[in-house]
Design a protein around this motif. Structure first.
Motif, short mmCIF file in Angstrom:
data_model
loop_
_atom_site.label_atom_id
_atom_site.label_comp_id
_atom_site.label_asym_id
_atom_site.label_seq_id
_atom_site.Cartn_x
_atom_site.Cartn_y
_atom_site.Cartn_z
N LEU A 18 21.10 -33.11 100.32
CA LEU A 18 20.91 -32.75 101.73
C LEU A 18 21.54 -33.80 102.65
CD1 LEU A 18 19.62 -30.65 103.53
CD2 LEU A 18 17.41 -31.79 103.23
N ILE A 50 9.13 -30.14 100.87
CA ILE A 50 9.74 -30.34 99.55
C ILE A 50 8.66 -30.91 98.64
CG2 ILE A 50 11.52 -31.58 98.26
CD1 ILE A 50 13.03 -31.72 101.07
N ASP A 54 16.72 -35.11 93.49
CA ASP A 54 17.99 -34.37 93.49
C ASP A 54 18.31 -33.82 94.87
OD1 ASP A 54 18.12 -34.73 90.71
OD2 ASP A 54 16.89 -32.93 90.37
N LEU A 55 17.27 -33.30 95.53
CA LEU A 55 17.50 -32.55 96.78
C LEU A 55 17.84 -33.47 97.95
CD1 LEU A 55 17.58 -29.99 98.41
CD2 LEU A 55 15.08 -29.99 98.52
N VAL A 103 9.95 -28.26 107.12
CA VAL A 103 10.60 -28.09 105.81
C VAL A 103 9.79 -28.90 104.80
CG1 VAL A 103 12.70 -28.44 104.45
CG2 VAL A 103 12.87 -27.85 106.89
N ALA A 106 4.34 -24.57 106.18
CA ALA A 106 5.77 -24.87 106.30
C ALA A 106 6.55 -23.63 106.73
CB ALA A 106 6.31 -25.38 104.97
N THR A 107 7.71 -23.86 107.35
CA THR A 107 8.63 -22.78 107.70
C THR A 107 9.51 -22.48 106.48
OG1 THR A 107 8.79 -24.03 109.77
CG2 THR A 107 10.04 -21.98 109.62
N TYR A 108 10.02 -23.55 105.88
CA TYR A 108 10.86 -23.43 104.68
C TYR A 108 10.26 -24.32 103.60
CZ TYR A 108 14.14 -21.54 108.07
OH TYR A 108 14.71 -20.79 109.06
N GLY A 109 10.37 -23.86 102.35
CA GLY A 109 9.83 -24.66 101.26
C GLY A 109 10.78 -24.72 100.10
N SER A 110 10.70 -25.81 99.32
CA SER A 110 11.46 -25.91 98.10
C SER A 110 10.65 -26.71 97.08
CB SER A 110 12.80 -26.62 98.34
OG SER A 110 13.39 -26.96 97.09
N THR A 111 10.71 -26.24 95.82
CA THR A 111 10.04 -26.97 94.75
C THR A 111 11.02 -27.84 93.97
OG1 THR A 111 10.29 -25.06 93.31
CG2 THR A 111 8.18 -25.27 94.48
N CYS A 112 12.21 -28.04 94.54
CA CYS A 112 13.19 -28.94 93.90
C CYS A 112 12.63 -30.36 93.82
CB CYS A 112 14.47 -29.02 94.75
SG CYS A 112 15.65 -27.74 94.42
N PHE A 161 2.82 -25.72 101.77
CA PHE A 161 3.63 -24.50 101.89
C PHE A 161 2.95 -23.43 102.75
CE2 PHE A 161 5.44 -26.10 97.73
CZ PHE A 161 6.64 -26.51 98.29
#
Lengths: 255, 322
Positions: free
Chosen positions: B314, B287, B309-310, B285, B299-305, B296
């Motif tokens: 979480l 971030i 905040d994230l 994951v 990665a399996t999962y990505g977030s640009t948050c 990315f």
């Protein structure tokens, strides 16, 4: 004891790096430059050695737009003098930079040369080893900490898996520094202003032209591979929910 | 002489895994280049290392007490001498600390060009074509070079399988170079950076922080998430070099190689040196506020948050669910 530190600038990777119209080099316009972080550690290591045993520290850099800022900052951090060295045709590949710097290092009478182990713009880590080979001096790369003991320097060299070795190297020598014995020091802006107002940067005679290396960059581009990640969109809380769901699916939480 | 010379690196377990990858790359290139694949073992006692190199056509040995444990100056002398004696058209070496020590110096001393940090290498007519990652993995440079030349290869980018083969290759003993008698470098100690209390290589879950974390105080947000996940805290090299976390938690080329079931990368751009240490993780994951960050790509999962905040969101959800 005379210590030389070789520094340069690299594009700040916090920003995007664009490729020029020919597609073989970066577009230098609009790049935000920053000092190569490993060179910053090399300078800090030089300062630590100077404080421990006393030394004159000279910072050298090849001529480039904005390089004076790097050298003034080095002076503000405690270097004794700074010298700009022009490269043939303004080229900055490691063999040409080494050819330009070797005579300057001999002239200074450097006992120890420190430079960053590598730089993000070439990653080759070639400068230290090429300099050492052309000067006929011993060299150690991936150095994390150094101490002077008489006419030798004892360095920590790092390997994968967190292994290290302590090596004693007779001077004169060249070190490729990854990390100084402690993190680079902070310099107050007032000190930097004072240095810019009072210090001068020396220059060295241009080096002789050396043969071009027999490699040609035919293409420079973003990686062909697209993002493999499943990008999670939404607010921080939406994304947090999706991550927790995904971890559930993979059996990583709540099982 | 046509052919490929492969520098073999030793680690405490014998032949370093990266050397099997490099030997595998040599085997893949050999049919296109012609000539033998020769593996160079420079050691006090080369026998054990040489016995693992059945994939080579021959094993060149240089035997001298100064060559074990690894000493940069001694190994450079052995490599340069082997290149001078065998005159291979291509020299391959792993992009490790030893690779940085040896490749450029050997290139200068033997008047060969070096292409470093190769993630791909192929024969293109009379030339070699290499791909190298630059700018923290944001750009890939394609380089053409006419042999004879030297290439250093990034660990984890070439298949290891062709580098393994049963049997033993014929040995060719090379005389130790005279330079070994007048070395200016001496080994005075060895150590393991991971002498602390944590062994992140055994962790099933890791939350790792990178340069994007910005300030040491913000590591607490990642520590909270690690606690909520039952994970160990890891870090990329800049965080450790800044003194924010101890060396024993460093993931990557000069740190630990980890293979956890879950790897959460916070503010890590994904420079090749970092990916080398965590590519084998199960679920990754990432971030990072930079959508172009190379992390990315693995990665399996990505977030640009924003992690500020994230991560609390979480941690709160995981704690509530747990």
């Amino acid at each position: 004891m005379r210590i030389a530190v070789i520094m340069k600038q690299v594009p700040d990777l916090v920003e995007d790096v664009e490729v020029d119209a020919r597609g073989t080099a970066i577009d230098r316009d609009g790049v935000r430059w920053t000092v190569n972080e490993f060179d910053g550690h090399a300078l800090e290591q030089a300062m630590l050695l100077k404080e421990a045993v006393g030394a004159e520290v000279t910072v050298l850099a090849v001529a480039a737009a904005g390089i004076d800022q790097v050298l003034f900052a080095a002076l503000a951090r405690g270097a004794d003098r700074a010298i700009v060295v022009p490269t043939p045709e303004g080229r900055t590949d490691a063999p040409r930079v080494a050819a330009a710097l070797a005579p300057a290092l001999t002239e200074i009478g450097a006992d120890l040369v420190l430079t960053g182990v590598q730089a993000a713009d070439d990653l080759h880590g070639q400068l230290g080893p090429i300099l050492a080979a052309s000067l006929g001096w011993p060299h150690v790369s991936v150095v994390c900490g150094a101490e002077l003991h008489g006419s030798a320097v004892v360095v920590q060299q790092e390997y994968s898996g967190g292994r290290t070795a302590a090596l004693e190297v007779d001077l004169p020598a060249v070190l490729g520094v990854q990390a100084a014995g402690r993190p680079p020091r902070y310099v107050p802006i007032s000190r930097l202003r004072q240095v810019i107002a009072s210090a001068t940067i020396g220059s060295h005679a241009p080096a002789a032209v050396v043969p071009a290396p027999a490699t040609t960059v035919t293409r420079l581009a973003a990686p062909a591979q697209e993002s493999l990640a499943r990008m999670l969109e939404g607010s921080a809380d939406d994304v947090a929910r999706q991550i927790v769901e995904a971890l559930h699916e993979h059996g990583l939480v709540g099982v | 002489m046509p052919g490929i010379l492969v520098y073999i690196e030793a680690d405490p377990g014998g032949v370093a895994p990266v050397s099997f990858e490099v030997l595998g790359a040599a085997r893949t290139l050999a049919p296109h280049l012609g000539g033998p694949v020769e593996a160079l073992v420079a050691a006090a006692d080369p026998d054990t290392l040489a016995a693992a190199l059945g994939a080579a056509d021959s094993v060149l040995t240089v035997t001298d007490p100064s060559l074990t444990p690894y000493l940069p100056e001694a190994h450079r002398a052995a490599l340069e001498e082997a290149i001078r004696v065998r005159q291979p058209s291509v020299v391959l070496i792993g992009g490790t600390s030893a690779g940085i020590d040896l490749a450029a110096g050997a290139a200068t001393a033997t008047s060969r060009p070096l292409v470093a940090y190769c993630t791909a290498l192929r024969v293109a007519g009379q030339e070699m074509e290499a791909e190298s990652q630059l700018y923290g993995g944001k750009l890939v440079a394609t380089t053409r070079t006419a042999p004879p030349a030297i290439f250093s290869l990034v660990a984890g980018c070439f298949p290891e399988a062709p580098g393994h083969a049963p049997g033993t290759a014929p040995r060719i003993a090379l005389p130790p170079p005279a330079a070994l008698q007048r070395l200016r470098t001496r080994l005075v100690g060895t150590g393991a950076a991971a002498a602390g209390t944590v062994d992140i290589t055994k962790a099933e879950r890791i939350v790792s922080v990178g340069r994007g974390i910005g300030a040491p105080g913000d590591i607490d947000l990642a520590r909270d998430l690690a606690t909520a996940l039952g994970a160990e805290l890891g870090a990329s090299r800049p965080v450790v070099d800044s003194g924010w976390l101890p060396k024993e938690r460093q993931v990557g080329k000069s740190g630990m190689t980890v293979k956890p079931r879950l790897y959460v990368a916070v503010g890590i751009s994904g420079a090749p040196e970092h990916l080398e240490g965590m590519r084998g993780a199960g679920v990754i994951v990432a971030i990072n506020t930079d959508p172009g960050a190379p992390i990315f790509q693995v990665a399996t999962y990505g977030s640009t948050c924003d992690f500020g905040d994230l991560l609390p969101a979480l941690s709160a959800r995981l704690t509530a669910a747990g």
